[in-house]
Design a protein around this motif. Structure first.
Motif, PDB file in Angstrom:
ATOM      1  N   SER A  57     -43.358  30.226  58.201  1.00 51.61           N
ATOM      2  CA  SER A  57     -42.885  29.221  57.243  1.00 51.61           C
ATOM      3  C   SER A  57     -41.665  29.749  56.495  1.00 51.61           C
ATOM      4  O   SER A  57     -40.739  29.005  56.189  1.00 51.61           O
ATOM      5  CB  SER A  57     -43.996  28.826  56.268  1.00 51.61           C
ATOM      6  N   PHE A  58     -41.636  31.039  56.234  1.00 48.50           N
ATOM      7  CA  PHE A  58     -40.485  31.626  55.558  1.00 48.50           C
ATOM      8  C   PHE A  58     -39.232  31.497  56.423  1.00 48.50           C
ATOM      9  O   PHE A  58     -38.167  31.097  55.954  1.00 48.50           O
ATOM     10  CB  PHE A  58     -40.776  33.088  55.228  1.00 48.50           C
ATOM     11  N   GLU A  68     -52.767  35.346  58.188  1.00 48.15           N
ATOM     12  CA  GLU A  68     -52.028  34.996  56.970  1.00 48.15           C
ATOM     13  C   GLU A  68     -50.548  35.379  57.122  1.00 48.15           C
ATOM     14  O   GLU A  68     -49.647  34.602  56.806  1.00 48.15           O
ATOM     15  CB  GLU A  68     -52.651  35.733  55.781  1.00 48.15           C
ATOM     16  N   ALA A  69     -50.310  36.566  57.630  1.00 50.15           N
ATOM     17  CA  ALA A  69     -48.935  37.054  57.761  1.00 50.15           C
ATOM     18  C   ALA A  69     -48.142  36.198  58.746  1.00 50.15           C
ATOM     19  O   ALA A  69     -46.994  35.833  58.481  1.00 50.15           O
ATOM     20  CB  ALA A  69     -48.940  38.510  58.213  1.00 50.15           C
ATOM     21  N   PRO A 124     -48.126  33.596  48.260  1.00 47.65           N
ATOM     22  CA  PRO A 124     -47.480  32.596  49.115  1.00 47.65           C
ATOM     23  C   PRO A 124     -46.203  33.141  49.761  1.00 47.65           C
ATOM     24  O   PRO A 124     -45.658  34.165  49.325  1.00 47.65           O
ATOM     25  CB  PRO A 124     -47.158  31.453  48.143  1.00 47.65           C
ATOM     26  N   ALA A 125     -45.738  32.431  50.764  1.00 51.30           N
ATOM     27  CA  ALA A 125     -44.525  32.848  51.489  1.00 51.30           C
ATOM     28  C   ALA A 125     -43.334  32.966  50.556  1.00 51.30           C
ATOM     29  O   ALA A 125     -42.420  33.764  50.799  1.00 51.30           O
ATOM     30  CB  ALA A 125     -44.231  31.858  52.617  1.00 51.30           C
ATOM     31  N   THR A 126     -43.342  32.203  49.465  1.00 50.93           N
ATOM     32  CA  THR A 126     -42.218  32.281  48.525  1.00 50.93           C
ATOM     33  C   THR A 126     -42.081  33.685  47.925  1.00 50.93           C
ATOM     34  O   THR A 126     -40.977  34.089  47.557  1.00 50.93           O
ATOM     35  CB  THR A 126     -42.389  31.262  47.373  1.00 50.93           C
ATOM     36  N   THR A 172     -47.113  41.728  50.074  1.00 55.39           N
ATOM     37  CA  THR A 172     -47.229  40.316  49.704  1.00 55.39           C
ATOM     38  C   THR A 172     -48.554  39.698  50.132  1.00 55.39           C
ATOM     39  O   THR A 172     -48.683  38.476  50.164  1.00 55.39           O
ATOM     40  CB  THR A 172     -46.047  39.520  50.307  1.00 55.39           C
ATOM     41  N   LYS A 173     -49.559  40.521  50.451  1.00 53.12           N
ATOM     42  CA  LYS A 173     -50.854  39.950  50.869  1.00 53.12           C
ATOM     43  C   LYS A 173     -51.414  39.036  49.783  1.00 53.12           C
ATOM     44  O   LYS A 173     -51.259  39.314  48.590  1.00 53.12           O
ATOM     45  CB  LYS A 173     -51.851  41.066  51.165  1.00 53.12           C
ATOM     46  N   ILE A 194     -42.358  36.422  49.518  1.00 55.73           N
ATOM     47  CA  ILE A 194     -41.533  37.186  50.463  1.00 55.73           C
ATOM     48  C   ILE A 194     -40.053  36.879  50.190  1.00 55.73           C
ATOM     49  O   ILE A 194     -39.221  37.784  50.095  1.00 55.73           O
ATOM     50  CB  ILE A 194     -41.893  36.836  51.927  1.00 55.73           C
ATOM     51  N   GLU A 215     -48.006  43.459  54.919  1.00 54.33           N
ATOM     52  CA  GLU A 215     -49.080  42.463  54.940  1.00 54.33           C
ATOM     53  C   GLU A 215     -50.334  43.087  55.551  1.00 54.33           C
ATOM     54  O   GLU A 215     -50.241  43.940  56.441  1.00 54.33           O
ATOM     55  CB  GLU A 215     -48.667  41.237  55.777  1.00 54.33           C
ATOM     56  N   LYS A 275     -47.167  32.942  57.166  1.00 50.74           N
ATOM     57  CA  LYS A 275     -46.144  33.092  56.129  1.00 50.74           C
ATOM     58  C   LYS A 275     -44.782  33.459  56.707  1.00 50.74           C
ATOM     59  O   LYS A 275     -43.756  32.916  56.296  1.00 50.74           O
ATOM     60  CB  LYS A 275     -46.594  34.130  55.102  1.00 50.74           C
TER      61      LYS A 275
END
Ligand SMILES: *Cc1c(COP(=O)(O)O)cnc(C)c1O
Length: 220
Positions: free
Chosen positions: A56-57, A49-50, A27-29, A23-24, A31, A44, A53
């Motif tokens: 927030s996930f 970034e990871a 967005p977190a969505t 998912t690099k 994931i 990731e 995300k």
């Protein structure tokens, strides 16, 4: 779209082969969508970034989600080892002893035994990865670290190569895996996972094949 792709892949790829959803730069969505489609392993490349995300996930989800495995597949900078160990469950990209020792120290301090793979270089264009002939020595050194669990090898196929050259490179990686041992041969991305399976891959890492083309990397 992701759900269909996932179902198609799971039908086509043997059950013992694990699929890591990469998912690099997404967005977190992404994931959340991958997990909703059935993925249990997320890859990731970039630490900051990871972390953002994953946080927030986890905050955004109605129930606590601990049911997925986080794979670090990017370049390991030794000075980031502590944060990598805190954030991820497995590190696929150990390509030199300095990085391994930094991870070992961080894992020991965290009271963990960290599963790792050795990243092999099987492509002249790849900047990272240990040379196949140097991999057994690196494996010996990593196995001496009690806080690491060396479980196999990872490699990135030669990008843009012919099918035949890709298959040859994957056979080379499979040979090194046989020498080093472990349970995981992480080979195969969106453009070459079929060749990887033929070479004996036990884990494919798929990004664009699942999610469509990615935006340019948000490097940090
Ligand atoms: C980006 C990346 C992937 C996924 O690439 P796709 O071609 O989008 O499937 C897999 N492995 C590593 C190490 C990567 O950096």
């Amino acid at each position: 779209m992701i759900a269909e792709r996932w179902a198609q892949l799971r039908a086509e790829i043997p059950a013992h082969v694990r699929i890591v959803a990469v998912t690099k730069s997404l967005p977190a969505t992404a994931i959340a969508e991958a997990i909703a489609a059935g993925a249990t392993e997320i890859g990731e490349n970039y630490l900051q970034e990871a972390r953002a995300k994953f946080a927030s996930f986890l905050e955004g989800s109605p129930e606590p989600v601990e049911g997925f495995t986080k794979h670090f597949i990017g370049h390991v900078q030794s000075n980031k080892a502590k944060a990598i160990v805190e954030t991820f469950d497995i590190v696929q990209s150990v390509d030199r002893i300095e990085a391994g020792l930094a991870l070992a120290k961080a894992a020991a301090a965290a009271g963990k035994r960290l599963p790792i793979l050795i990243q092999l270089n099987i492509s002249p264009a790849d900047r990272f990865g240990v040379r196949p002939e140097d991999a057994p020595e690196l494996a010996r050194e990593l196995r001496a670290q009690e806080s690491l669990l060396l479980d196999g090898v990872m490699a990135i196929g030669p990008l843009g190569a012919s099918r035949a050259d890709t298959s040859r490179a994957f056979e080379l990686a499979a040979g090194v895996f046989k020498t080093i041992g472990g349970t995981t041969l992480s080979l195969g991305m969106s453009d070459d996972w079929r060749e990887a399976l033929r070479a004996g891959s036990t884990m494919v890492r798929l990004g664009s094949y699942l999610f469509g083309p990615r935006p340019a990397p948000a490097r940090v």
